[in-house]
Design an enzyme around this catalytic site. Structure first.
Site, PDB file in Angstrom:
ATOM      1  N   HIS A  87      42.972  39.075  60.380  1.00  0.00           N
ATOM      2  CA  HIS A  87      42.197  39.909  61.270  1.00  0.00           C
ATOM      3  C   HIS A  87      43.090  40.462  62.306  1.00  0.00           C
ATOM      4  O   HIS A  87      42.622  41.190  63.184  1.00  0.00           O
ATOM      5  CB  HIS A  87      41.304  38.880  61.882  1.00  0.00           C
ATOM      6  CG  HIS A  87      39.859  38.679  60.967  1.00  0.00           C
ATOM      7  ND1 HIS A  87      39.094  37.563  61.517  1.00  0.00           N
ATOM      8  CD2 HIS A  87      39.691  39.187  59.868  1.00  0.00           C
ATOM      9  CE1 HIS A  87      38.131  37.485  60.511  1.00  0.00           C
ATOM     10  NE2 HIS A  87      38.577  38.203  59.546  1.00  0.00           N
ATOM     11  N   ASN A  93      29.515  42.974  50.112  1.00  0.00           N
ATOM     12  CA  ASN A  93      30.743  43.834  49.863  1.00  0.00           C
ATOM     13  C   ASN A  93      30.287  45.316  49.969  1.00  0.00           C
ATOM     14  O   ASN A  93      31.164  45.981  50.105  1.00  0.00           O
ATOM     15  CB  ASN A  93      30.974  43.635  48.297  1.00  0.00           C
ATOM     16  CG  ASN A  93      31.660  42.260  47.938  1.00  0.00           C
ATOM     17  OD1 ASN A  93      32.231  41.730  48.834  1.00  0.00           O
ATOM     18  ND2 ASN A  93      31.597  41.979  46.567  1.00  0.00           N
ATOM     19  N   HIS A 107      38.111  39.214  49.239  1.00  0.00           N
ATOM     20  CA  HIS A 107      36.624  39.410  48.678  1.00  0.00           C
ATOM     21  C   HIS A 107      36.568  39.236  47.053  1.00  0.00           C
ATOM     22  O   HIS A 107      35.733  38.855  46.469  1.00  0.00           O
ATOM     23  CB  HIS A 107      35.938  40.654  48.932  1.00  0.00           C
ATOM     24  CG  HIS A 107      35.457  40.728  50.349  1.00  0.00           C
ATOM     25  ND1 HIS A 107      34.111  40.821  50.541  1.00  0.00           N
ATOM     26  CD2 HIS A 107      35.895  40.513  51.377  1.00  0.00           C
ATOM     27  CE1 HIS A 107      33.658  40.549  51.960  1.00  0.00           C
ATOM     28  NE2 HIS A 107      35.149  40.237  52.501  1.00  0.00           N
ATOM     29  N   ARG A 116      41.345  42.948  52.776  1.00  0.00           N
ATOM     30  CA  ARG A 116      40.110  42.627  52.585  1.00  0.00           C
ATOM     31  C   ARG A 116      39.655  42.272  51.039  1.00  0.00           C
ATOM     32  O   ARG A 116      38.893  41.414  50.732  1.00  0.00           O
ATOM     33  CB  ARG A 116      39.260  43.268  53.605  1.00  0.00           C
ATOM     34  CG  ARG A 116      37.789  42.755  53.763  1.00  0.00           C
ATOM     35  CD  ARG A 116      37.239  43.670  54.856  1.00  0.00           C
ATOM     36  NE  ARG A 116      35.797  43.112  54.789  1.00  0.00           N
ATOM     37  CZ  ARG A 116      34.766  43.969  55.159  1.00  0.00           C
ATOM     38  NH1 ARG A 116      35.076  45.229  55.527  1.00  0.00           N
ATOM     39  NH2 ARG A 116      33.466  43.394  55.357  1.00  0.00           N
TER      40      ARG A 116
END
Length: 315
Positions: free
Chosen positions: A190, A89, A61, A57
């Protein structure tokens, strides 16, 4: 026609960037680079099994908004608020940051001022993916770290949101040169990790959720307003294993986020959900290629960036 031109532009840009990167970039300057990163991530993953999802993740990001430049790793100062502390974030797990910091500390002892934080994050994400059963792929190296990290540079659409409609997600990905199929493949991340209750609880009563699953989610998140850290696994069937169960869950109404359900209800994305649900090998192949493509998106090379001494602070 416009989308075709955009995809062609990003393809040419990526090819030019990749020509300055190589898989053996540190073969002479830091020959134990890969071994040091692998040792670091293995120890961390064993002690904290959520590290793989956290690093994946964090990698996304960092790369998706403005390119893979380690700008998300920088801490804020009294004079500037960094990307890390932007609202989008704030929910990033600390274990992703920690594993990069540990690897950087070890690498600075072995090869001072040689390895960039952006390369560490790219390789750590790949290696951690493999530890939880995901596919291996080659990572080109030679990135430099950004000299800038400002929360103000992140726009409202810099990252996909759990509540974003599929049309918005498609726009975000295609504007960066990614196809709809690559978007769906990357969504398969996911299959590990968790989401905070606040990101989905208000929509559990909506369409797409299996009634028993929706009831279980409401019970699991019943106190989330008093405890905002409450969370649920993204994949309730095999939460710590990287596989194609995420795609098998969605048609059964077992997707956690609104965007998960959208992938199945939208005719542009549903065929890929169905493909990956029945063919894990194809999912792994497409996910690996999409991750390779993401890993070279907007990278800095040569004098356009720096090699930080500490990943949380610009030199």
């Amino acid at each position: 026609m416009a989308k075709l031109i955009i995809l062609l532009f990003f393809s040419l840009l990526a090819s030019a960037t990749e020509s300055r990167l190589s898989t053996d970039f540190y073969s002479k300057s830091c020959p134990r680079f890969l071994d040091i990163v692998r040792d670091t991530i293995t120890t961390k993953q064993i002690t904290t099994p959520t590290t793989a999802a956290a690093a994946l993740r964090l990698f996304f990001h960092d790369c998706f908004p403005n390119g893979c430049d380690a700008s998300v790793l920088v801490s804020s100062t009294a004079f500037a608020t960094a990307e890390r502390d932007s609202s989008i974030n704030l929910s990033l797990p600390g274990d992703g940051f920690d594993v990069v910091t540990r690897a950087k500390t070890a690498l600075e002892l072995a090869c001072p001022n040689t390895v960039s934080c952006s390369d560490i994050l790219a390789v750590a994400a790949r290696d951690l993916l493999v530890t939880v059963g995901g596919p291996y792929y080659e990572v080109s190296l030679g990135r430099r770290d950004s000299r800038v990290s400002k929360s103000s540079l992140l726009r409202a659409d810099s990252l996909p949101l759990p509540s974003s409609p599929i049309s918005k997600l498609v726009e975000q990905f295609t504007s960066r040169g990614f196809s709809v199929q690559e978007m769906v493949a990357l969504s398969g991340a996911h299959t590990i990790g968790f989401s905070h209750c606040k990101e989905f609880t208000d929509r559990v009563n909506g369409t797409g959720y299996n009634p028993r699953f929706a009831d279980a989610l409401r019970k699991a998140c019943s106190n989330y307003k008093n405890d905002p850290t409450m969370s649920v696994f993204n994949d309730v069937m095999t939460p710590n294993k990287f596989d194609n169960m995420y795609f098998q869950n969605i048609p059964k109404g077992l997707g956690l986020l609104e965007s998960d359900h959208g992938l199945y209800s939208d005719p542009r994305t549903r065929p890929f959900v169905e493909l990956y649900a029945r063919d894990q090998g194809r999912f792994f192949k497409d996910f690996a290629r999409a991750m390779q493509k993401l890993s070279v998106y907007g990278v800095l090379t040569g004098r356009r960036g720096e090699i930080r001494r500490r990943c949380d602070a610009i030199n």
